[in-house]
Design a protein around this motif. Structure first.
Motif, PDB file in Angstrom:
ATOM      1  N   VAL A   3      81.058  72.086 -26.124  1.00 16.44           N
ATOM      2  CA  VAL A   3      81.887  72.229 -24.989  1.00 16.44           C
ATOM      3  C   VAL A   3      82.897  71.926 -24.121  1.00 16.44           C
ATOM      4  CG1 VAL A   3      81.221  73.811 -22.216  1.00 16.44           C
ATOM      5  CG2 VAL A   3      79.748  73.328 -24.410  1.00 16.44           C
ATOM      6  N   LYS A   4      83.536  72.394 -23.630  1.00 15.92           N
ATOM      7  CA  LYS A   4      85.818  72.058 -23.006  1.00 15.92           C
ATOM      8  C   LYS A   4      85.220  72.489 -21.969  1.00 15.92           C
ATOM      9  CE  LYS A   4      89.736  69.831 -22.897  1.00 15.92           C
ATOM     10  NZ  LYS A   4      91.273  70.034 -23.356  1.00 15.92           N
ATOM     11  N   CYS A   5      85.263  71.897 -20.750  1.00 16.22           N
ATOM     12  CA  CYS A   5      85.919  72.597 -19.105  1.00 16.22           C
ATOM     13  C   CYS A   5      87.350  72.919 -19.191  1.00 16.22           C
ATOM     14  CB  CYS A   5      85.008  71.521 -17.893  1.00 16.22           C
ATOM     15  SG  CYS A   5      85.717  72.087 -16.426  1.00 16.22           S
ATOM     16  N   SER A   6      87.680  73.878 -18.555  1.00 16.18           N
ATOM     17  CA  SER A   6      89.288  74.224 -18.444  1.00 16.18           C
ATOM     18  C   SER A   6      89.808  72.738 -17.684  1.00 16.18           C
ATOM     19  CB  SER A   6      88.925  75.466 -17.992  1.00 16.18           C
ATOM     20  OG  SER A   6      88.763  75.622 -16.927  1.00 16.18           O
ATOM     21  N   VAL A  26      79.879  66.993 -26.505  1.00 17.68           N
ATOM     22  CA  VAL A  26      79.063  67.499 -28.277  1.00 17.68           C
ATOM     23  C   VAL A  26      77.857  67.135 -28.039  1.00 17.68           C
ATOM     24  CG1 VAL A  26      79.025  67.366 -30.699  1.00 17.68           C
ATOM     25  CG2 VAL A  26      80.955  67.255 -29.386  1.00 17.68           C
ATOM     26  N   ALA A  27      76.656  68.202 -28.363  1.00 22.87           N
ATOM     27  CA  ALA A  27      75.315  67.860 -28.603  1.00 22.87           C
ATOM     28  C   ALA A  27      74.678  68.180 -29.972  1.00 22.87           C
ATOM     29  CB  ALA A  27      74.985  69.164 -27.990  1.00 22.87           C
ATOM     30  N   LEU A  36      80.454  66.269 -18.927  1.00 20.08           N
ATOM     31  CA  LEU A  36      79.862  67.769 -18.690  1.00 20.08           C
ATOM     32  C   LEU A  36      78.628  66.901 -19.706  1.00 20.08           C
ATOM     33  CD1 LEU A  36      81.182  71.044 -20.424  1.00 20.08           C
ATOM     34  CD2 LEU A  36      80.902  70.229 -18.255  1.00 20.08           C
ATOM     35  N   VAL A  37      78.253  65.565 -18.991  1.00 19.57           N
ATOM     36  CA  VAL A  37      77.821  64.709 -19.636  1.00 19.57           C
ATOM     37  C   VAL A  37      76.020  65.075 -18.983  1.00 19.57           C
ATOM     38  CG1 VAL A  37      76.395  62.389 -19.879  1.00 19.57           C
ATOM     39  CG2 VAL A  37      78.705  62.672 -19.911  1.00 19.57           C
ATOM     40  N   GLY A  60      76.588  64.834 -25.479  1.00 21.53           N
ATOM     41  CA  GLY A  60      76.618  63.483 -24.688  1.00 21.53           C
ATOM     42  C   GLY A  60      77.636  63.067 -23.870  1.00 21.53           C
ATOM     43  N   GLU A  61      77.027  61.320 -24.492  1.00 19.60           N
ATOM     44  CA  GLU A  61      77.468  60.915 -22.670  1.00 19.60           C
ATOM     45  C   GLU A  61      79.724  60.167 -22.994  1.00 19.60           C
ATOM     46  OE1 GLU A  61      76.260  57.258 -22.469  1.00 19.60           O
ATOM     47  OE2 GLU A  61      74.603  57.907 -22.322  1.00 19.60           O
TER      48      GLU A  61
END
Length: 196
Positions: free
Chosen positions: A22-25, A63-64, A30-31, A51-52
């Motif tokens: 996931v990526k925020c615009s 990524v998870a 998002l850790v 992840g961190e």
């Protein structure tokens, strides 16, 4: 949001994992945010946290790795991964992405396919070999090995510039199958046109 590294087929009732990114615009961190995976009925069947550190080569794709268990029946499944915003005060909306995979019976036999050039009998590397939904590529010795349950399968072998004949194979034990390929250079479609 993206889902990748989805194996297919997956053995019935066996564990497997997928990656969800996931990526925020606006490049927020998002850790620790939650990822849930749901089946076709919307039942949550797995979860993990982002992840961190961002995925290498990206500027903020978190990524998870989500551990899952395959269904108990054969067939296609279409599941969804859902991003759940950690802090309701932040302007992150829930997001989801679907992914599909096939579930199959456990492997019972090993089928080794050897692909050679018909005229020279030389082994051919990087041939894509498929038996039904199972696939592999040939190595430098022209060999590709597949583990699969017994049954009837369509055998196809493909590589640009070569032709092979498809055939039906019945797998009831371990097998070694020889495939002969004929060199057939691809024609330029412009060469067949007649210009006036």
């Amino acid at each position: 949001m993206a889902v990748w590294d989805v194996p297919s087929p997956v053995v019935m009732n066996r564990s497997f994992s997928v990656k969800v990114g996931v990526k925020c615009s606006t490049a927020c961190s998002l850790v620790g945010h939650l990822i849930e995976v749901c089946d076709e009925a919307g039942v949550r069947i797995g979860e993990s946290t982002l992840g961190e550190t961002p995925w290498p080569g990206t500027s903020g794709l978190y990524v998870a790795d989500v551990e899952l268990t395959a269904p108990a029946t054969e067939g296609m499944s279409s599941w969804s991964a859902r991003y759940v915003a950690k802090d309701p005060g932040l302007p992150h909306a829930e997001e989801s992405a679907s992914f599909s995979f096939r579930t199959a019976r456990p492997a019972e036999h090993r089928v080794t396919v050897k692909v050679t050039e018909k005229d020279t009998n030389a082994p051919l590397e990087n041939f894509d070999v498929r038996l039904g939904v199972y696939g592999a590529s040939t190595d430098a010795q022209g060999l590709a090995s597949l583990e699969l349950p017994g049954g009837k399968y369509e055998l196809d072998a493909w590589k640009a510039g070569y032709e092979t004949l498809p055939r039906t194979v019945e797998v009831v034990t371990d097998l070694m199958i020889q495939v002969e390929a004929v060199f057939s250079p691809e024609k330029d479609p412009d060469e067949s046109q007649v210009w006036m």
